[in-house]
Design a protein around this motif. Sequence first.
Motif, PDB file in Angstrom:
ATOM      1  N   MET A 161       0.811  -1.221   0.000  1.00 40.09           N
ATOM      2  CA  MET A 161       0.000   0.000   0.000  1.00 40.09           C
ATOM      3  C   MET A 161       0.843   1.270   0.000  1.00 40.09           C
ATOM      4  O   MET A 161       0.300   2.361   0.086  1.00 40.09           O
ATOM      5  CB  MET A 161      -0.951  -0.006   1.197  1.00 40.09           C
ATOM      6  N   GLY A 162       2.154   1.136  -0.086  1.00 41.51           N
ATOM      7  CA  GLY A 162       2.994   2.319  -0.130  1.00 41.51           C
ATOM      8  C   GLY A 162       3.192   2.941   1.235  1.00 41.51           C
ATOM      9  O   GLY A 162       2.928   2.336   2.272  1.00 41.51           O
ATOM     10  N   SER A 163       3.614   4.193   1.218  1.00 38.54           N
ATOM     11  CA  SER A 163       3.987   4.861   2.468  1.00 38.54           C
ATOM     12  C   SER A 163       2.792   5.236   3.329  1.00 38.54           C
ATOM     13  O   SER A 163       2.889   5.303   4.553  1.00 38.54           O
ATOM     14  CB  SER A 163       4.786   6.133   2.148  1.00 38.54           C
ATOM     15  N   GLY A 164       1.655   5.524   2.695  1.00 38.74           N
ATOM     16  CA  GLY A 164       0.492   5.973   3.458  1.00 38.74           C
ATOM     17  C   GLY A 164       0.645   7.377   4.003  1.00 38.74           C
ATOM     18  O   GLY A 164      -0.133   7.792   4.872  1.00 38.74           O
ATOM     19  N   LYS A 165       1.604   8.130   3.503  1.00 36.59           N
ATOM     20  CA  LYS A 165       1.842   9.489   3.990  1.00 36.59           C
ATOM     21  C   LYS A 165       1.171  10.506   3.073  1.00 36.59           C
ATOM     22  O   LYS A 165       1.498  10.602   1.888  1.00 36.59           O
ATOM     23  CB  LYS A 165       3.347   9.764   4.071  1.00 36.59           C
ATOM     24  N   TYR A 166       0.240  11.230   3.635  1.00 36.91           N
ATOM     25  CA  TYR A 166      -0.561  12.200   2.881  1.00 36.91           C
ATOM     26  C   TYR A 166       0.322  13.200   2.141  1.00 36.91           C
ATOM     27  O   TYR A 166       0.107  13.469   0.952  1.00 36.91           O
ATOM     28  CB  TYR A 166      -1.490  12.921   3.857  1.00 36.91           C
ATOM     29  N   GLU A 167       1.299  13.738   2.829  1.00 37.83           N
ATOM     30  CA  GLU A 167       2.138  14.783   2.231  1.00 37.83           C
ATOM     31  C   GLU A 167       2.905  14.280   1.013  1.00 37.83           C
ATOM     32  O   GLU A 167       3.216  15.054   0.105  1.00 37.83           O
ATOM     33  CB  GLU A 167       3.123  15.331   3.277  1.00 37.83           C
ATOM     34  N   GLU A 168       3.204  12.996   0.972  1.00 40.50           N
ATOM     35  CA  GLU A 168       3.930  12.422  -0.162  1.00 40.50           C
ATOM     36  C   GLU A 168       3.003  12.040  -1.311  1.00 40.50           C
ATOM     37  O   GLU A 168       3.435  11.967  -2.455  1.00 40.50           O
ATOM     38  CB  GLU A 168       4.710  11.183   0.290  1.00 40.50           C
TER      39      GLU A 168
END
Length: 294
Positions: free
Chosen positions: A277-284
């Motif tokens: 699912m990837g990093s899950g980091k909104y900013e990225e």
Amino acid sequence: MATFVIAPHMRLQEWVAEEKGYFAAEGLDYEFRDELVAKDGKRHDLGDKVGAYQTFEQGRSSDISCACHWTVNVAASTGHGKLYADAYSVAPAGIFVPPDSPIRAPADFKGVPISVGYQSGSHYSSIQALEQYLPLADIKLSFADGLLFKRMELLVDRKVPAAALFSGPYYFAEQLGFRKIIDTTFMIATMLTGEPDAEDVRKYFRALRQAQRDIDLRPDRFTHYYKKEFPERFREHMDTRRWGPGERIVFEPYSKEVFEESFDWIARHGIFPEGQMGSGKYEEAICSLSPAAQ
């Protein structure tokens, strides 16, 4: 400056913006490129467990396109584009059965295969709606019936017992007398692919804002545009005067809180394999062109 490539999303706004000259008035050099629709519907017949996410994974050829917000979250988080965070849309959706089906209530779907698109809006939204009535083990989704128009066709031909439909196909099923057992309306997000010019993106959304206003005022003037994206087989049977406006664009931020809640829901339901699912980091994952977000 390169031509801005738009993938229409089976909705009215792009067609209205073109008809009214809103793209031209903005000075947008654009073209429409069909990502999912074909005259015979075959491009929606992608096979078992190939859906919206896989089209991002394989690479879409447009600068801007749409899919359900869950899929766009994960696709952006895994580096297949950027989620445009300054607007989202909402599509009317539901699970339909033939008029003579014995299914009368959501709980009647226990063990009944429901045709949905794999890792597409119909997949997530069907679970989200039905888990109010059934344990997950009793919700049976079928991924073998293609994306939207393919599963609509199978439902019309009585080859599947139930199908999740949205926007144009939703209205067509209603027109033909198919019964909606449960509403599954869901959010849609925009994906930016590659590095489109930021000003082109602004021009695009300014034009769509004007188109949305026109649709809100007089949807009856524009529902005929659904015929542009339906397979030819069905066009002579479509009475779009009876249909609604479909997907509505909301010019509000797709916030970090919404992103994180949706991302958590996907993870808890095991829709993607662990670690994919990837990093899950909104900013990225996001791109915002709003001054307030910069």
